[in-house]
Design an enzyme around this catalytic site. Sequence first.
Site, mmCIF file in Angstrom:
data_model
loop_
_atom_site.group_PDB
_atom_site.id
_atom_site.type_symbol
_atom_site.label_atom_id
_atom_site.label_comp_id
_atom_site.label_asym_id
_atom_site.label_seq_id
_atom_site.Cartn_x
_atom_site.Cartn_y
_atom_site.Cartn_z
ATOM 1 C CG HIS A 263 -2.145 1.002 0.987
ATOM 2 N ND1 HIS A 263 -1.923 2.295 1.428
ATOM 3 C CD2 HIS A 263 -3.473 0.857 0.669
ATOM 4 C CE1 HIS A 263 -3.183 2.887 1.059
ATOM 5 N NE2 HIS A 263 -4.031 2.048 0.542
ATOM 6 C CG ASP A 314 -8.544 -4.609 -3.085
ATOM 7 O OD1 ASP A 314 -9.762 -4.639 -2.478
ATOM 8 O OD2 ASP A 314 -8.292 -3.858 -3.881
HETATM 9 N N1 ACO Z 1 4.106 -7.804 -4.501
HETATM 10 C C1 ACO Z 1 5.548 -7.636 -4.733
HETATM 11 N N2 ACO Z 1 6.163 -6.834 -4.624
HETATM 12 C C2 ACO Z 1 5.509 -5.655 -4.059
HETATM 13 C C3 ACO Z 1 4.288 -5.424 -3.789
HETATM 14 C C4 ACO Z 1 3.191 -6.457 -4.124
HETATM 15 N N3 ACO Z 1 2.244 -6.265 -4.113
HETATM 16 N N4 ACO Z 1 3.989 -4.134 -3.396
HETATM 17 C C5 ACO Z 1 5.232 -3.451 -3.144
HETATM 18 N N5 ACO Z 1 6.163 -4.464 -3.787
HETATM 19 C C6 ACO Z 1 7.485 -3.922 -3.709
HETATM 20 C C7 ACO Z 1 7.907 -2.902 -4.717
HETATM 21 O O1 ACO Z 1 7.954 -3.652 -6.140
HETATM 22 C C8 ACO Z 1 9.025 -2.340 -4.313
HETATM 23 O O2 ACO Z 1 10.184 -2.992 -4.421
HETATM 24 P P1 ACO Z 1 11.621 -2.496 -5.000
HETATM 25 O O3 ACO Z 1 11.859 -1.443 -3.784
HETATM 26 O O4 ACO Z 1 12.495 -3.619 -5.127
HETATM 27 O O5 ACO Z 1 11.423 -1.752 -6.152
HETATM 28 C C9 ACO Z 1 8.815 -2.481 -2.859
HETATM 29 O O6 ACO Z 1 7.696 -3.402 -2.674
HETATM 30 C C10 ACO Z 1 8.144 -1.057 -2.100
HETATM 31 O O7 ACO Z 1 6.866 -0.713 -3.028
HETATM 32 P P2 ACO Z 1 6.105 0.495 -2.609
HETATM 33 O O8 ACO Z 1 6.972 1.868 -3.121
HETATM 34 O O9 ACO Z 1 5.826 0.432 -1.224
HETATM 35 O O10 ACO Z 1 4.831 0.473 -3.480
HETATM 36 P P3 ACO Z 1 3.827 1.667 -4.054
HETATM 37 O O11 ACO Z 1 3.488 2.589 -3.115
HETATM 38 O O12 ACO Z 1 4.731 2.075 -5.281
HETATM 39 O O13 ACO Z 1 2.804 0.863 -4.768
HETATM 40 C C11 ACO Z 1 0.819 -0.466 -4.611
HETATM 41 C C12 ACO Z 1 1.663 0.433 -3.908
HETATM 42 C C13 ACO Z 1 0.550 -0.211 -6.150
HETATM 43 C C14 ACO Z 1 -0.587 -0.699 -3.972
HETATM 44 C C15 ACO Z 1 1.792 -2.032 -4.568
HETATM 45 O O14 ACO Z 1 1.784 -2.273 -3.398
HETATM 46 C C16 ACO Z 1 1.095 -3.060 -5.476
HETATM 47 O O15 ACO Z 1 1.166 -3.004 -6.818
HETATM 48 N N6 ACO Z 1 0.197 -3.908 -4.971
HETATM 49 C C17 ACO Z 1 -0.481 -4.729 -5.518
HETATM 50 C C18 ACO Z 1 -1.775 -4.186 -6.117
HETATM 51 C C19 ACO Z 1 -2.726 -4.283 -5.112
HETATM 52 O O16 ACO Z 1 -3.161 -5.112 -4.107
HETATM 53 N N7 ACO Z 1 -3.483 -3.061 -4.997
HETATM 54 C C20 ACO Z 1 -4.390 -2.648 -3.958
HETATM 55 C C21 ACO Z 1 -4.281 -1.469 -3.418
HETATM 56 S S1 ACO Z 1 -5.337 -1.218 -1.998
HETATM 57 C C22 ACO Z 1 -6.744 -0.624 -2.787
HETATM 58 O O17 ACO Z 1 -6.702 -0.150 -3.700
HETATM 59 C C23 ACO Z 1 -7.981 -0.655 -2.004
#
Ligand code: ACO
Length: 381
Positions: A263, A314
Amino acid sequence: MSTETKPAYSPGLAGVVAGETEICWVDPNAGLMYRGYDIHEMAQKANFEEVAYLLLKGELPSGDELAAFSKALVAERALPEPVLKMLRLMPKNTHPMDMLRTGVSMLAPFDPDLNDHSHEANVRKAIRLLARVSSLVTDGWRISQGQEPLPDKPDLTHAGNFFYKLTGGVPQDWQIRMLDTIYILYADHEYNASTFAARVTASTLADMYAAVTSACGTLKGPLHGGANEESMKMLDEIGTADRAEKWMMDALAQKKKIMGFGHRVYKKGDSRVPIMREIARDLGKRLGKEQWVPICENLEATMEREKQLCANVDLYAAPVFTMLKFPPELNTPIFAVSRVAGWCAHVIEQHDHNRLIRPRSLYTGPQLRPYPGSVSGNGAK
Ligand code: ACO
């Protein structure tokens, strides 16, 4: 060369405060408040109509105000006949989010207040949208399945009507209560992507329907609202709790994005997860489908250990919707049926205190260079 001082840059606008709001506060340490009320208390004590009223009007309703609000929703729920006709014209395999986005856009000219952005007119439009987004999802689904839309059942609540208009069956009280709680959890989340899209659109002084159409388009993506449909595919593929850890390790090794995890704001847990997890547990017990929560818990433990990432709402919404017997394609539209309350509240707030939202970009293209002349031969002489 430009002499402009470079503006501060944050990729994905992470950590950027893009505006003020009185509607909702997300605490990164797993808290969530609508207009000062804790989501956990509201999930226990409120129904969705009360929460929607609170979001739209700023304070909780009195008994009479709530009754009038519920009556207005009933009065506005039927879709105009041309909109139903348009839904019938869509290909049978149209995704319900595409039906919803198109339907919201088409509803605009039927609203007599469309181009009046005053506070009062915006509240009237919000009530119509709240009522009709629900009908676009239920009626659109029935039409895509070759069934006729059903009229409203005025004695049922907004959540009750969703069940009824989708299936034709009168839901039990506990089912209505559960959907109500789910709606409350999803109703707002400050400047999330779809709400921000709505506010950007509204900030040009475009109308509320244009803003909600933008929001629907934005919600569809799997990094936002689309995640709950994708999460269910993942849980189905895993199947049993003992396979969860290995599945997660393999997916992480392949650098896959795991839906239902991570998130932008919450880093220590999503405030909505404990409530949604309990709903999933309760449903599992009632229906003899107790496999989903242990799968999710094993995924959570593995993700926490490997990447220190928390589950988001979710992850648990997916099996909850499945157990409530909603088709997976409706997971994201159901999110929209609730979030439209938040979208509209934010559009009202944006129009009430408007300033155009227009950030800058960081130019990374070629430096200034001479234009070589037109290859078409039509260039200026
Ligand atoms: N699976 C695997 N790796 C992940 C995930 C995930 N779900 N989420 C974050 N990461 C990784 C990123 O790739 C990043 O890795 P890196 O440092 O090696 O590049 C690291 O964790 C940190 O990521 P953040 O900067 O915290 O992520 P960001 O804020 O850009 O994205 C997001 C947030 C889009 C929600 C992301 O976590 C994601 O894609 N999750 C999956 C989709 C999802 O579940 N969305 C629903 C959100 S809640 C809602 O809308 C109700």
